[in-house]
Design an enzyme around this catalytic site. Structure first.
Site, PDB file in Angstrom:
ATOM      1  CB  CYS B  36      -0.904   0.028   1.233  1.00  0.00           C
ATOM      2  SG  CYS B  36      -2.029  -1.353   1.323  1.00  0.00           S
ATOM      3  CG  ASP B 444     -43.425  -5.805  27.439  1.00  0.00           C
ATOM      4  OD1 ASP B 444     -44.578  -5.915  27.869  1.00  0.00           O
ATOM      5  OD2 ASP B 444     -43.061  -6.178  26.312  1.00  0.00           O
ATOM      6  CD  GLU B 494     -52.712 -15.935  15.335  1.00  0.00           C
ATOM      7  OE1 GLU B 494     -52.475 -14.805  14.875  1.00  0.00           O
ATOM      8  OE2 GLU B 494     -52.938 -16.145  16.539  1.00  0.00           O
ATOM      9  CB  SER B 497     -51.732 -11.952  13.197  1.00  0.00           C
ATOM     10  OG  SER B 497     -51.260 -11.393  14.399  1.00  0.00           O
ATOM     11  N   GLY B 527     -55.244  -6.247  21.853  1.00  0.00           N
ATOM     12  CA  GLY B 527     -55.400  -6.681  23.242  1.00  0.00           C
ATOM     13  C   GLY B 527     -56.389  -7.803  23.414  1.00  0.00           C
ATOM     14  N   GLY B 536     -65.469 -20.691   5.139  1.00  0.00           N
ATOM     15  CA  GLY B 536     -66.872 -20.283   5.227  1.00  0.00           C
ATOM     16  C   GLY B 536     -67.387 -20.085   6.632  1.00  0.00           C
ATOM     17  CG  LEU B 540     -64.296 -15.044  17.156  1.00  0.00           C
ATOM     18  CD1 LEU B 540     -65.125 -14.790  18.419  1.00  0.00           C
ATOM     19  CD2 LEU B 540     -63.980 -13.720  16.496  1.00  0.00           C
ATOM     20  CG  ASP B 660     -40.844  -4.200  21.932  1.00  0.00           C
ATOM     21  OD1 ASP B 660     -41.208  -3.037  22.171  1.00  0.00           O
ATOM     22  OD2 ASP B 660     -41.603  -5.041  21.414  1.00  0.00           O
TER      23      ASP B 660
END
Lengths: 121, 772
Positions: B36, B444, B494, B497, B527, B536, B540, B660
């Site tokens: 170099c 948390d 899911e 999500s 929540g 069809g 939940l 977080d």
């Protein structure tokens, strides 16, 4: 108390009065200098200009140019913007500010002896 | 012929006039082998205007002789930049400027002390008996003292002049005034001794005082500058971690390029023992990586495909290819450097008092010096004038505003740097100050106390009571859905999500190779859970609150099953189809290994530890018990965490919230101190006062302990700096003289002053050795 003592006493009172007036008395208002896009602040026995005006949300390059050899002035601190910069002697150090709030913000040397102001409008 | 000679001379003269040859040494970065040296020398010599260039590999410098009219520093920088090196000007390399200033200061100190010693030899009682006659001559002393006064001490005058023009004053003004008074009196005594004799004043000069005071104060500055360099070592260390080059795979070829040229998306090869150049994600191969230099974590971390890697960390064993995701100022190391620099530039609230005192200090000391002079002159012993002069000079010399100015920032700089070495990034000095007062820490749960990687542990089918019987099933003859049926429908739902629990369910479905169904009308209810139409049917998936909201009953046997799972610290999700509870999914998130020790360490230091979670009370308590936490705030909706933190504050405690940094941002902001666990390579978390790079729970107590130790050092420094001035200024003014006959010599005063700043910085540097 003889005459010499009286003279010394009066000179002392006068000296204290002078020191008080010189350092704490009302100084000629230092007008804020509009910084525009860039401004140079001379660092020698303080800051010249000592008060600069910036626009909120506008990027401004502030160039600090230290010509004073005192180690007191070797750092500049703009605490509100979390900036601490070493200022090499006879060099220019550029700091870019983009203030997002209005107000008056102090800057000072590393030992808080010399002060300047940044007014953001 | 004559004309030709004249032209040649003219040309030569013009050439000489235009030549502004300078020889400068620059820092040269990026060299990694001796070859170099040649590359850089050749590149620099090719620049028009450069007459010579010499590169030193060992000191990483380039000494260039060039014509300033023909080329600039920028041209030199451009020349080496093309080959991937960086030539730093003094502005970019403040160390060089500082080094030059220190070298000059050192020369002055040596000359000052040398000449001062000669003057002392020729003038000080007892030792002057052994001095050569020439040194006893006042005019010789004047000559020597003038060099010290106006060359060695020239900087004091320059600053004093500029400062007085601005009607401000600092310590230099005091030194200039004090030494000028001693020097001026001595000059007058030397030239007009008879005048002083007539006034009953001994015509003895104080050249020794002026010369030694200036030299000792400059010596103090030299020591101070050396000590101060130690306060910014943390940043230098971090900057030094950066890799210089990267082996990039482009067009099927591997090439070493400077780190500045690496772009996002580049594929980079890292071999064993090499530094990882920038942040990225492994795409091929695996290895163990030593991340201690960035995260503080001492054990090498195993890395495989899809794992993130951090720039500046060291690859220990295998070879791997990875894709650059963050370069330049976006890398984790660059963010850490920026955060530490910003914190070191901030001001701690405790500094306010020192700031206020500093602004009035110097003029007040001047006034005290005047009062001292007048008092000694009028009511002091004879000879009045010398006593008055010397005591006033001693007052000016002993005052030390610098120690007050340095007390807080030097400790903050070392403290923040030390914290960074532990993987604790403190946003500013205010946060550092607040951390020591923390009396309660709210954690948390998910991703903070736990690993944040929940796994499905139980799938419990329940007896189908309603028309959900019509669902597509593995075995329609039985009265329940199979585990795979539940998993298929739940995972299908899911998929849309972003909740950490959703990831656990979809992952489980992937493991079992279950193909998912289409979802319509997906909706997340914060929540509570999620809902949608699958095959069809209205499905939940969520907690008890979701079922209460939808007015769906929970059968007694299901209740019992739920309680059992929750007592085991598992989060239970209730799964309904067309308003009928058909199954339960239990998910468990394991505690971090450091959780128990981290909580224990906090409790030992008298800090209350609280866990906050959206989980139901039973699950929460089970996990809290495992972590050693006594107080639990359960079933708290994300938007209510902020309110809960405020409730703890209303109990009279200074509260830290650990989360977080993304989902907990409002709670972090509401707490007195927000502590965020860094996620991946992003450490600049806006809502956090402190970011923990390691994600280690022990770091919380380490941050608090480090804050306490830093604050203790700051208080010691302030106590010393204030105490020094409050005690020694009156002593210098001669307050002890009437009682004990003690008077301070200005030479001792200057030594005390010089050591006062150094002692404050040295005390701050003690923090470097602190173990937390």
């Amino acid at each position: 108390m003889d005459f010499a003592d009286l003279i010394v006493l009066l000179s002392g009172i006068g000296g204290i009065g002078f020191i008080s007036w010189f350092f704490f008395g009302k100084k000629a208002a230092s007008n804020a200098v509009e910084a525009g896009n860039a401004i140079t602040i001379q660092v020698s026995g303080g800051y010249t200009p000592a008060t600069i005006q910036l626009q909120k949300g506008k990027k401004t390059a502030i160039s600090f140019h230290r010509t004073d050899p005192s180690s007191c002035l070797e750092e500049v601190i703009i605490a509100d913007f979390k900036i601490r910069k070493f200022l090499p002697l006879n060099e220019r150090v550029d700091i870019e500010l983009n203030p997002n709030k209005t107000g008056t913000f102090q800057f000072s040397c590393g030992m808080n002896m010399f002060h300047g102001k940044i007014i953001v409008k | 012929m004559t004309l030709v000679v004249i032209e040649a001379l003219k040309n030569k003269m013009n050439k000489n006039n235009s030549n502004k040859l300078v020889k400068q040494t620059f820092a040269l970065k990026g060299m990694h082998c001796a070859s170099c040296v040649r590359v850089n020398e050749r590149a620099l010599k090719k620049v028009p205007g450069v007459t010579d260039a010499m590169v030193n590999f060992a000191s990483e410098t380039a000494t260039v002789q060039y014509d300033q009219d023909r080329c600039s520093e920028k041209d030199l920088q451009e020349a080496v930049k093309k080959f991937g090196y960086a030539l730093l000007t003094n502005q970019q390399n403040p160390d060089e400027g500082k080094r030059k200033e220190l070298a000059k200061l050192r020369r002055k100190v040596i000359v000052g002390l040398g000449l001062g010693a000669l003057i002392v030899w020729g003038s000080f009682p007892f030792i002057m008996d052994y001095a050569p006659q020439i040194l006893k001559n006042y005019f010789v002393q004047l000559f020597l003292a003038s060099i010290v006064q106006f060359w060695v001490g020239s900087d004091f005058y320059k600053t004093t002049w500029s400062a007085l023009m601005n009607r401000v004053a600092n310590m230099d003004v005091l030194v200039a005034m004090g030494t000028s008074a001693a020097y001026g009196f001595s000059v007058a005594v030397t030239f007009f001794p008879e005048v002083f004799e007539r006034l009953d004043i001994m015509p003895e000069p104080y050249f020794d005082v002026a010369a030694i005071v200036i030299s000792l104060i400059l010596l103090g500055r030299l020591l101070e500058a050396r000590a101060k360099a130690g306060t910014s070592e943390a940043i230098k260390k971090l900057v030094g971690l950066q890799a210089k080059t990267a082996r990039v795979v482009r067009g099927g070829r591997e090439t070493d390029i400077p780190i500045e040229q690496v772009a996002v998306g580049d594929i980079i090869r890292v071999r064993p023992g090499e530094k990882i150049p920038v942040d990225g994600v492994i795409i091929e191969g695996d290895s163990a990586v030593d991340e201690s230099m960035v995260t503080g974590e001492s054990i090498p971390v195993e890395k495989q495909k899809n794992d993130p890697v951090i720039g500046a960390t060291i690859n220990k064993s295998g070879t791997f290819l990875y894709k650059a995701t963050k370069v330049g100022q976006e890398t984790m190391l660059a963010q850490i450097i920026r955060l530490v620099q910003e914190a070191q530039g901030s001001k701690a609230p405790i500094q306010r008092l020192a700031d206020t005192v500093s602004s009035y200090f110097v003029p007040i000391v001047m006034m005290i010096a005047v009062v001292t002079f007048v008092t000694w002159y009028i009511i002091g012993p004879t000879p009045a004038f010398p006593y008055a002069l010397i005591t006033a000079i001693t007052v000016l010399i002993i005052a030390c505003p610098c120690a007050m100015g340095l007390a807080t920032p030097t400790a903050v700089m070392v403290g923040v740097g030390k914290a960074a070495a532990y993987g604790i990034l403190i946003k500013d000095a205010e946060a550092l100050e607040k951390a020591q007062a923390i009396r309660a820490v709210v954690f948390d749960k998910t991703g903070t106390l736990t690993k944040g990687k929940p796994e499905v542990t139980d799938i419990v089918p329940l007896v189908i009571l309603s028309e959900a019987k019509n669902l597509k099933r593995k075995d329609p003859s039985v009265a329940t859905l199979s585990q795979d049926d539940i998993l298929r429908i739940a995972a299908s739902l899911e998929k849309g999500s972003e909740h950490p629990l959703a990831e656990a369910i979809t992952k489980k479905a992937e493991e079992r190779n279950i193909s998912l169904s289409k979802v319509e009308k997906f909706k997340a209810i914060a929540g509570h859970g999620i809902e949608g139409i699958v095959e069809g049917k209205k499905v939940l998936l969520g907690n008890r609150k979701l079922l209460e909201r939808e007015k769906i009953d929970i059968a007694e046997e299901a209740q019992e099953e739920i309680v059992t799972l929750e007592n085991g610290g598992k989060t239970v999700m209730l799964f309904t189809v067309d308003s009928s509870l058909v199954g339960l999914l239990a998910v468990a998130d394991t505690l971090k290994e450091s959780a128990r020790n981290g909580v224990e360490a906090l409790k030992r230091s008298g800090v209350e530890v609280i866990m906050i979670t959206g989980d139901n009370a039973r699950t929460a308590k089970a996990i809290a018990k495992e972590a050693g936490i006594d107080r639990v705030l359960a079933e708290v909706l994300p938007e209510d965490k902020e309110r809960e933190v405020r409730n703890v504050q209303h109990g009279g405690k200074i509260v830290a919230m650990v989360g977080d940094g993304v989902n907990d941002a409002p709670a972090l902001a509401a707490a007195d101190l927000g502590i965020a666990m860094g996620s991946g390579t992003d450490v600049a978390i806006e809502a956090a006062d402190v970011t923990l790079v390691t994600k280690d729970i022990l770091s919380v107590s380490q941050a608090i302990r480090l804050s306490k130790k830093t604050m203790r050092v700051i208080k010691q420094n302030l106590f010393w700096a204030f105490g020094y001035n409050v005690i020694l200024i009156p002593v210098a003014a001669g307050i002890l003289y009437p009682f004990f006959g003690i008077l301070l010599s200005p030479i001792l005063a200057s030594a005390a002053m010089a050591l006062s700043s150094v002692s404050v910085i040295t005390n701050s540097l003690r923090l470097k050795a602190v173990q937390v």
